[in-house]
Design an enzyme around this catalytic site. Structure first.
Site, short mmCIF file in Angstrom:
data_model
loop_
_atom_site.label_atom_id
_atom_site.label_comp_id
_atom_site.label_asym_id
_atom_site.label_seq_id
_atom_site.Cartn_x
_atom_site.Cartn_y
_atom_site.Cartn_z
CG ASN A 39 -19.95 -65.15 17.30
OD1 ASN A 39 -19.11 -64.45 16.71
ND2 ASN A 39 -19.34 -65.23 19.12
CG ASP A 56 -9.84 -59.47 22.37
OD1 ASP A 56 -9.90 -60.22 22.78
OD2 ASP A 56 -10.88 -59.32 23.77
CD GLU A 73 -17.79 -68.84 23.41
OE1 GLU A 73 -17.84 -69.82 23.95
OE2 GLU A 73 -17.03 -67.94 22.91
CG HIS A 113 -11.32 -62.71 22.26
ND1 HIS A 113 -11.53 -61.54 22.22
CD2 HIS A 113 -12.70 -63.97 22.14
CE1 HIS A 113 -13.64 -61.86 22.55
NE2 HIS A 113 -13.62 -62.92 21.95
CD GLU A 155 -17.81 -62.88 20.93
OE1 GLU A 155 -16.15 -62.76 21.65
OE2 GLU A 155 -18.33 -62.89 21.25
C1 XIL Z 1 -18.07 -62.14 27.88
C2 XIL Z 1 -18.24 -60.50 28.14
O1 XIL Z 1 -17.30 -59.61 27.87
C3 XIL Z 1 -17.87 -60.92 29.75
O2 XIL Z 1 -18.01 -59.35 30.39
C4 XIL Z 1 -18.77 -61.62 30.80
O3 XIL Z 1 -18.26 -61.56 31.67
C5 XIL Z 1 -18.35 -63.35 29.93
O4 XIL Z 1 -18.48 -63.48 28.94
N1 XIL Z 1 -16.79 -65.04 24.20
C6 XIL Z 1 -18.42 -64.85 23.83
C7 XIL Z 1 -18.42 -63.30 24.55
O5 XIL Z 1 -18.91 -65.01 22.83
O6 XIL Z 1 -19.72 -63.41 24.98
C8 XIL Z 1 -17.82 -63.34 25.58
O7 XIL Z 1 -18.01 -62.36 26.49
C9 XIL Z 1 -16.08 -63.64 25.47
C10 XIL Z 1 -15.84 -64.58 25.01
#
Ligand code: XIL
Length: 301
Positions: free
Chosen positions: A169, A236, A127, A205, A234
């Site tokens: 990422n 969802d 990020e 996401h 990641e």
């Molecule tokens: C999130 C986790 O799922 C949570 O449990 C934590 O509180 C915050 O981080 N992008 C990412 C992940 O790269 O590491 C994040 O994970 C979600 C967004």
């Protein structure tokens, strides 16, 4: 095949999930994990605050639990994340300039060395680009150590664990837009100058503010054409029922259409495992039953 992992393996890919160490003792959770998935990402356990709670004093207990579980269940591991502006330990906020740069590089070196030979791919930097149309780097304490901090992190990771694939990422990079193009330009520059980078992770996401756009597949492909693997890291998807199931299938189909898209990871197992404060974004319901989104994903693989 009848599971996500085995179906993905039919085309040489993996299917993974984020895992929380404290849930491994939940038998509903671990039964699904070990039946369906052949890649795991520690959800929080490898982050800077977890692994280096005070400077140069490392704690790998929770992350090791996940790594040991994975290794004994034929699951590979995506390491996440070596350098990130979030989830930093408190002591980091007292540092800047050369002291922060050196602390970051030491962190990358120590953690990558601890897990040397055990990690399939590392999210080396997470990020680092700004949202919106600027195409700029995100302003952060790490960015303020100098624009070359990302390549310095990648070089340190390669030196520590030469066998791991090294990924950049990010989120909101899933379609062709100013942010993804800025990442694209960085990867192109790294490849041209010999900075070690092997893969780009697309968090994906998905929600109404960041929908799957029609250029999702084309965006994966343009990165692959630079000579890196691409991974959905990641996933969802907000929603429910048929609409959600169809969107999962769209994402899976996009990955399968790109030869160098070598795996998909969902960010949790049951809806109740999601990091989102509300909603039903995952493949299993709170009781561990398969949702329509599970079936459409399995059928698309
Ligand atoms: C999130 C986790 O799922 C949570 O449990 C934590 O509180 C915050 O981080 N992008 C990412 C992940 O790269 O590491 C994040 O994970 C979600 C967004």
């Amino acid at each position: 095949a009848t599971t996500l992992g085995a179906s993905a393996a039919q085309s040489g890919r993996y299917f993974g999930t984020a895992v929380a160490a404290y849930k491994l003792s939940d038998s509903v959770y671990s039964t699904i994990l070990d039946r369906e998935f052949n890649m795991v990402t520690p959800e929080n356990e490898m982050k800077w605050d977890a692994t280096e709670p005070s400077q140069n004093s490392f704690n790998y207990n929770s992350a090791d639990q996940i790594v040991n579980h994975a290794q004994s269940h034929n699951q590979r591991i995506r390491g996440h994340a070596l350098a990130w502006h979030q989830q930093q330990p408190g002591w980091v906020s007292g540092l800047s300039g050369t002291a922060l740069r050196n602390a970051m590089l030491n962190h990358v070196t120590q953690v990558a060395t601890h897990y040397k030979g055990k990690i399939y791919s590392w999210d080396v930097v997470n990020e680092a680009f700004a949202d919106g149309s600027s195409g700029a780097r995100r302003d952060s304490n790490l960015q303020r150590t100098g624009n070359d901090w990302i390549e310095a992190a990648f070089r340190a990771a390669r030196a520590a664990d030469p066998g791991a694939k090294l990924c950049y990422n990010d989120y909101n990079t899933d379609g062709v837009n100013a942010k993804s193009t800025a990442v694209y330009n960085m990867v192109q520059d790294f490849k041209a100058r010999g900075v070690p980078i092997d893969c780009v992770g697309f968090q994906s996401h998905i929600n109404p503010q960041s929908p799957v756009t029609s250029d999702y597949q084309a965006n994966l492909q343009r990165f692959a054409d630079l000579g890196v693997d691409v991974q959905i890291t990641e996933l969802d998807i907000e929603g429910s029922g048929t609409a959600q199931a169809n969107t999962y299938a769209t994402v899976v189909n996009a990955c399968l259409a790109v030869a160098r898209c070598n795996g998909i990871t969902v960010w949790g197992i049951r809806d109740s495992d999601s990091w989102r404060s509300s909603g039903t974004p995952l493949l299993f319901d709170n009781s561990g039953n398969k949702k329509a989104a599970y079936t459409s994903t399995l059928n698309a693989l």
